[in-house]
Motif scaffolding. Structure first.
Motif, PDB file in Angstrom:
ATOM      1  N   HIS A  36      10.544  43.162  57.901  1.00  0.00           N
ATOM      2  CA  HIS A  36      11.450  42.197  56.927  1.00  0.00           C
ATOM      3  C   HIS A  36      11.322  40.798  57.557  1.00  0.00           C
ATOM      4  CE1 HIS A  36      13.496  44.935  54.417  1.00  0.00           C
ATOM      5  NE2 HIS A  36      13.711  45.950  55.591  1.00  0.00           N
ATOM      6  N   THR A  37      11.403  39.807  56.739  1.00  0.00           N
ATOM      7  CA  THR A  37      11.461  38.298  57.029  1.00  0.00           C
ATOM      8  C   THR A  37      12.495  37.667  56.969  1.00  0.00           C
ATOM      9  OG1 THR A  37      10.863  37.863  54.956  1.00  0.00           O
ATOM     10  CG2 THR A  37       9.064  38.478  56.074  1.00  0.00           C
ATOM     11  N   ASN A  38      13.931  38.447  56.998  1.00  0.00           N
ATOM     12  CA  ASN A  38      15.252  37.925  57.069  1.00  0.00           C
ATOM     13  C   ASN A  38      16.059  38.835  57.690  1.00  0.00           C
ATOM     14  OD1 ASN A  38      17.402  36.126  56.597  1.00  0.00           O
ATOM     15  ND2 ASN A  38      16.375  35.342  54.875  1.00  0.00           N
ATOM     16  N   THR A  39      17.398  38.575  57.869  1.00  0.00           N
ATOM     17  CA  THR A  39      18.274  39.565  58.351  1.00  0.00           C
ATOM     18  C   THR A  39      18.472  40.939  57.824  1.00  0.00           C
ATOM     19  OG1 THR A  39      19.883  37.613  58.915  1.00  0.00           O
ATOM     20  CG2 THR A  39      20.853  39.922  58.789  1.00  0.00           C
ATOM     21  N   VAL A  40      18.480  41.921  58.361  1.00  0.00           N
ATOM     22  CA  VAL A  40      18.564  43.473  57.725  1.00  0.00           C
ATOM     23  C   VAL A  40      20.072  43.501  57.685  1.00  0.00           C
ATOM     24  CG1 VAL A  40      17.997  45.746  58.152  1.00  0.00           C
ATOM     25  CG2 VAL A  40      16.386  44.019  58.609  1.00  0.00           C
ATOM     26  N   ASN A  41      20.521  43.760  56.265  1.00  0.00           N
ATOM     27  CA  ASN A  41      21.968  43.884  55.886  1.00  0.00           C
ATOM     28  C   ASN A  41      22.376  45.356  55.724  1.00  0.00           C
ATOM     29  OD1 ASN A  41      22.871  41.212  56.095  1.00  0.00           O
ATOM     30  ND2 ASN A  41      21.663  40.887  53.994  1.00  0.00           N
ATOM     31  N   ALA A  42      21.472  46.241  55.642  1.00  0.00           N
ATOM     32  CA  ALA A  42      21.900  47.588  54.902  1.00  0.00           C
ATOM     33  C   ALA A  42      20.772  48.445  55.723  1.00  0.00           C
ATOM     34  CB  ALA A  42      21.980  47.779  53.720  1.00  0.00           C
ATOM     35  N   VAL A  43      21.143  49.671  56.211  1.00  0.00           N
ATOM     36  CA  VAL A  43      20.184  50.516  56.599  1.00  0.00           C
ATOM     37  C   VAL A  43      20.856  52.061  56.076  1.00  0.00           C
ATOM     38  CG1 VAL A  43      19.105  49.524  58.337  1.00  0.00           C
ATOM     39  CG2 VAL A  43      21.182  50.567  58.787  1.00  0.00           C
ATOM     40  N   GLU A  44      19.730  52.984  55.799  1.00  0.00           N
ATOM     41  CA  GLU A  44      20.348  54.143  55.281  1.00  0.00           C
ATOM     42  C   GLU A  44      19.265  55.323  55.435  1.00  0.00           C
ATOM     43  OE1 GLU A  44      23.224  56.591  52.686  1.00  0.00           O
ATOM     44  OE2 GLU A  44      23.438  54.460  53.310  1.00  0.00           O
ATOM     45  N   TYR A  45      19.769  56.529  55.832  1.00  0.00           N
ATOM     46  CA  TYR A  45      18.795  57.661  55.951  1.00  0.00           C
ATOM     47  C   TYR A  45      18.774  58.008  54.370  1.00  0.00           C
ATOM     48  CZ  TYR A  45      19.034  58.075  60.652  1.00  0.00           C
ATOM     49  OH  TYR A  45      18.739  57.977  62.309  1.00  0.00           O
ATOM     50  N   ASN A  67      15.267  39.842  50.136  1.00  0.00           N
ATOM     51  CA  ASN A  67      15.109  40.647  48.954  1.00  0.00           C
ATOM     52  C   ASN A  67      14.208  41.872  48.734  1.00  0.00           C
ATOM     53  OD1 ASN A  67      16.536  40.320  46.516  1.00  0.00           O
ATOM     54  ND2 ASN A  67      14.740  39.532  45.508  1.00  0.00           N
ATOM     55  N   THR A  68      14.190  42.600  49.823  1.00  0.00           N
ATOM     56  CA  THR A  68      13.340  43.888  49.627  1.00  0.00           C
ATOM     57  C   THR A  68      13.870  44.855  50.328  1.00  0.00           C
ATOM     58  OG1 THR A  68      12.261  43.420  51.855  1.00  0.00           O
ATOM     59  CG2 THR A  68      11.289  42.389  49.957  1.00  0.00           C
ATOM     60  N   GLY A  86      13.517  43.061  45.018  1.00  0.00           N
ATOM     61  CA  GLY A  86      14.628  42.973  44.290  1.00  0.00           C
ATOM     62  C   GLY A  86      14.354  42.014  43.267  1.00  0.00           C
ATOM     63  N   ASP A  87      15.484  41.694  42.521  1.00  0.00           N
ATOM     64  CA  ASP A  87      15.494  41.138  41.209  1.00  0.00           C
ATOM     65  C   ASP A  87      15.110  39.342  41.731  1.00  0.00           C
ATOM     66  OD1 ASP A  87      15.927  42.717  39.303  1.00  0.00           O
ATOM     67  OD2 ASP A  87      18.114  42.466  39.564  1.00  0.00           O
ATOM     68  N   ASP A  88      14.069  38.657  41.117  1.00  0.00           N
ATOM     69  CA  ASP A  88      13.869  37.217  41.573  1.00  0.00           C
ATOM     70  C   ASP A  88      14.853  36.091  40.867  1.00  0.00           C
ATOM     71  OD1 ASP A  88      11.747  37.955  43.038  1.00  0.00           O
ATOM     72  OD2 ASP A  88      10.366  38.141  41.144  1.00  0.00           O
ATOM     73  N   LYS A  89      16.289  36.474  40.682  1.00  0.00           N
ATOM     74  CA  LYS A  89      17.075  35.772  40.002  1.00  0.00           C
ATOM     75  C   LYS A  89      18.150  34.974  40.938  1.00  0.00           C
ATOM     76  CE  LYS A  89      17.239  38.418  35.890  1.00  0.00           C
ATOM     77  NZ  LYS A  89      17.687  39.386  34.913  1.00  0.00           N
ATOM     78  N   GLY A  90      17.588  34.686  42.250  1.00  0.00           N
ATOM     79  CA  GLY A  90      18.347  34.034  43.182  1.00  0.00           C
ATOM     80  C   GLY A  90      19.374  34.934  43.808  1.00  0.00           C
ATOM     81  N   TYR A  91      19.256  36.005  43.827  1.00  0.00           N
ATOM     82  CA  TYR A  91      20.655  36.854  44.143  1.00  0.00           C
ATOM     83  C   TYR A  91      20.717  36.822  45.652  1.00  0.00           C
ATOM     84  CZ  TYR A  91      21.000  38.768  39.366  1.00  0.00           C
ATOM     85  OH  TYR A  91      20.940  39.084  38.146  1.00  0.00           O
ATOM     86  N   ASP A  92      19.969  36.249  46.406  1.00  0.00           N
ATOM     87  CA  ASP A  92      20.107  35.953  47.912  1.00  0.00           C
ATOM     88  C   ASP A  92      20.005  37.187  48.460  1.00  0.00           C
ATOM     89  OD1 ASP A  92      20.386  34.228  49.853  1.00  0.00           O
ATOM     90  OD2 ASP A  92      22.192  34.073  50.019  1.00  0.00           O
TER      91      ASP A  92
END
Length: 127
Positions: A36-45, A67-68, A86-92
């Motif tokens: 990843h190239t930014n903060t990892v917010n969510a992880v899931e098995y 956004n990945t 993820g969507d490219d609509k600026g969802y941050d």
């Protein structure tokens, strides 16, 4: 962000752009996954299982502010198996994700979907 598995391991996401696998019995880090190239917010098995020459292995997925959503096989290697952009609509970026079973009109082999949310509150379903 923490996700528990099999009562002995935990996944964590971090501001340092990594996903870590911990053995909570011995309070030790087992593996770190990068990509990843930014903060990892969510992880899931993931409920998906990969069959390889060694046997079956477990898959994890992680969502990031980059956004990945990235899928990795934790048993056989650290390589990325698949990536969802993820969507490219600026969802941050991706802030949460969850595998859910959704009822469909027609029965299929895969009734599991990955739902993910953005910082701006939008929810998407993949699968």
């Amino acid at each position: 962000v923490w996700q528990f598995f099999l009562q002995s391991t935990v996944l964590s996401g971090s501001d340092d752009e990594s996903v870590r696998l911990w053995d909570i019995r011995f309070d030790q880090q087992i593996q770190v996954f990068n990509g990843h190239t930014n903060t990892v917010n969510a992880v899931e098995y993931s409920p998906f299982v990969i069959k390889n020459g060694i046997g079956n292995s477990n898959v994890i997925c992680s969502g990031s502010r980059d956004n990945t959503i990235r899928f990795r096989d934790i048993r056989s290697n650290k390589n990325q198996l698949y990536m969802i952009k993820g969507d490219d609509k600026g969802y941050d970026g991706i802030v949460c994700l969850k595998f859910v079973g959704l009822k469909k009109k027609e029965k299929t082999n895969n009734d599991l979907n990955l739902c993910y949310g953005s910082k701006n509150g939008h929810i998407r379903i993949w699968g």
